[in-house]
Design an enzyme around this catalytic site. Structure first.
Site, PDB file in Angstrom:
ATOM      1  N   LYS A 120      50.191   3.322  40.562  1.00 49.15           N
ATOM      2  CA  LYS A 120      49.659   1.944  40.597  1.00 49.15           C
ATOM      3  C   LYS A 120      48.556   1.740  39.552  1.00 49.15           C
ATOM      4  CE  LYS A 120      48.223   2.108  44.902  1.00 49.15           C
ATOM      5  NZ  LYS A 120      48.672   3.302  45.623  1.00 49.15           N
TER       6      LYS A 120
ATOM      7  N   ARG B 172      46.674  -2.824  52.587  1.00 53.10           N
ATOM      8  CA  ARG B 172      47.231  -1.531  52.982  1.00 53.10           C
ATOM      9  C   ARG B 172      47.541  -1.482  54.464  1.00 53.10           C
ATOM     10  NH1 ARG B 172      44.649   1.917  48.580  1.00 53.10           N
ATOM     11  NH2 ARG B 172      45.838   3.841  48.548  1.00 53.10           N
TER      12      ARG B 172
ATOM     13  N   ARG C 160      46.256  14.978  38.683  1.00 57.78           N
ATOM     14  CA  ARG C 160      45.607  13.778  38.132  1.00 57.78           C
ATOM     15  C   ARG C 160      44.129  14.046  37.852  1.00 57.78           C
ATOM     16  NH1 ARG C 160      46.138   8.255  41.417  1.00 57.78           N
ATOM     17  NH2 ARG C 160      45.553   9.501  43.207  1.00 57.78           N
TER      18      ARG C 160
ATOM     19  N   ARG D  10      39.624  13.686  41.453  1.00 58.36           N
ATOM     20  CA  ARG D  10      39.144  12.934  42.600  1.00 58.36           C
ATOM     21  C   ARG D  10      39.009  13.837  43.816  1.00 58.36           C
ATOM     22  NH1 ARG D  10      42.771   7.629  43.058  1.00 58.36           N
ATOM     23  NH2 ARG D  10      42.800   8.363  45.211  1.00 58.36           N
TER      24      ARG D  10
ATOM     25  N   ARG E 102      46.763  11.487  53.382  1.00 56.04           N
ATOM     26  CA  ARG E 102      46.845  10.133  52.802  1.00 56.04           C
ATOM     27  C   ARG E 102      48.274   9.618  52.892  1.00 56.04           C
ATOM     28  NH1 ARG E 102      44.900  11.587  47.182  1.00 56.04           N
ATOM     29  NH2 ARG E 102      45.422   9.497  46.527  1.00 56.04           N
TER      30      ARG E 102
HETATM   31  P1  ADP Z   1      45.743   5.956  45.163  1.00 55.03           P
HETATM   32  O1  ADP Z   1      45.452   5.607  43.757  1.00 55.03           O
HETATM   33  O2  ADP Z   1      46.073   7.399  45.335  1.00 55.03           O
HETATM   34  O3  ADP Z   1      46.749   5.073  45.810  1.00 55.03           O
HETATM   35  P2  ADP Z   1      43.303   4.613  45.890  1.00 55.03           P
HETATM   36  O4  ADP Z   1      42.369   4.949  44.798  1.00 55.03           O
HETATM   37  O5  ADP Z   1      43.956   3.283  45.857  1.00 55.03           O
HETATM   38  O6  ADP Z   1      44.391   5.786  46.000  1.00 55.03           O
HETATM   39  O7  ADP Z   1      42.557   4.747  47.315  1.00 55.03           O
HETATM   40  C1  ADP Z   1      41.798   5.882  47.636  1.00 55.03           C
HETATM   41  C2  ADP Z   1      41.269   5.791  49.056  1.00 55.03           C
HETATM   42  O8  ADP Z   1      40.431   4.634  49.200  1.00 55.03           O
HETATM   43  C3  ADP Z   1      42.291   5.656  50.179  1.00 55.03           C
HETATM   44  O9  ADP Z   1      42.857   6.883  50.557  1.00 55.03           O
HETATM   45  C4  ADP Z   1      41.421   5.047  51.288  1.00 55.03           C
HETATM   46  O10 ADP Z   1      40.565   6.019  51.870  1.00 55.03           O
HETATM   47  C5  ADP Z   1      40.543   4.081  50.520  1.00 55.03           C
HETATM   48  N1  ADP Z   1      41.161   2.735  50.414  1.00 55.03           N
HETATM   49  C6  ADP Z   1      41.544   2.132  49.246  1.00 55.03           C
HETATM   50  N2  ADP Z   1      42.090   0.934  49.500  1.00 55.03           N
HETATM   51  C7  ADP Z   1      42.060   0.765  50.844  1.00 55.03           C
HETATM   52  C8  ADP Z   1      42.499  -0.266  51.726  1.00 55.03           C
HETATM   53  N3  ADP Z   1      43.076  -1.382  51.266  1.00 55.03           N
HETATM   54  N4  ADP Z   1      42.333  -0.077  53.069  1.00 55.03           N
HETATM   55  C9  ADP Z   1      41.751   1.020  53.545  1.00 55.03           C
HETATM   56  N5  ADP Z   1      41.321   2.032  52.781  1.00 55.03           N
HETATM   57  C10 ADP Z   1      41.467   1.919  51.441  1.00 55.03           C
END
Ligand code: ADP
Length: 217
Positions: free
Chosen positions: A14, A89, A128, A163, A174
């Protein structure tokens, strides 16, 4: 421009795809993960509250996320269209977001589901690395995405970091959170007739081209 919501498991691409679309079309980029990581970096009250949850692969509460988003979409770079990367989410977030759009008189746009299997996503997460300064995403084992010099950002020349939640163990958690809480959004948006699917190809350019077709189609 059509607003975009990316719906995908962790590490599906993404963030990378968002970077490419921002560059091509000038979208505002709203990454909830980046917004939260920024709060942690600055050690704000909110950052302190969410730090251990995120490290453990758990979702942050819907209320916190809704507040962050409602402020962020009002910023000027989002006026002509924006990409939601990591939001909504959960079903509660999706419903609250619909209410927000109604109030603001804005359109939902298109929801792009990125299809990837768990093993591939896990490999991507564990390799990553990102630039702590500009946020650019690299991948150690991808010819296309590795930095020119090992462990260093091509642009900022600072050391790249992994990260805190990109370990094998946390990734599994996750992914489970995703299947349980985010996957129901697939049907939610399919029923609204706004869902499109693309594949997470080996090359980011192939994935990007599919996204472009949807945006311009
Ligand atoms: P990735 O790029 O792997 O999809 P993100 O950087 O988008 O991960 O998100 C990292 C973390 O931030 C999630 O695992 C969660 O803990 C938190 N997070 C991000 N967006 C949301 C959301 N919309 N609702 C709840 N938690 C979130």
């Amino acid at each position: 421009m059509k607003n975009i919501i990316f719906l995908a498991p962790p590490a599906a691409g993404k963030g990378t795809l968002s970077e490419m679309l921002v560059e091509k079309y000038g979208y505002g980029h709203i990454s909830t993960g980046d917004l939260l990581r920024n709060e942690i970096k600055k050690q704000t009250d909110l950052g302190k509250k969410v730090e251990s949850l995120m490290k453990d692969g758990k979702f942050v509460s819907d209320d916190i996320i809704i507040e962050l988003i409602s402020k962020r979409i009002m910023e000027s770079d989002c006026e002509n269209g924006y990409i939601l990367d990591g939001f909504p989410r959960t079903l509660v977030q999706a419903e609250k977001y619909d209410e927000m759009l109604n109030k603001l008189g804005k359109n939902l746009g298109v929801v792009i589901y990125i299809d990837i299997d768990k093993q591939t996503a896990m490999k991507r997460a564990c390799s990553r690395i990102t630039c702590p300064k500009c946020g650019r995403i690299y991948n150690k084992y991808s010819n296309e995405m590795k930095p020119k010099h090992d462990g260093m950002c091509d642009d900022c020349k600072v050391s790249l970091i992994q990260r805190a939640d990109d370990s094998e163990e946390t990734f599994a958690k996750r992914f489970d959170e995703y299947v349980q809480k985010t996957m129901p959004l697939y049907d939610y948006y399919k029923n609204k007739g706004v869902l499109k699917t693309i594949k997470a190809y080996e090359s980011k350019y192939d994935t990007f081209n599919e996204a472009v077709k949807i945006i311009e189609g």
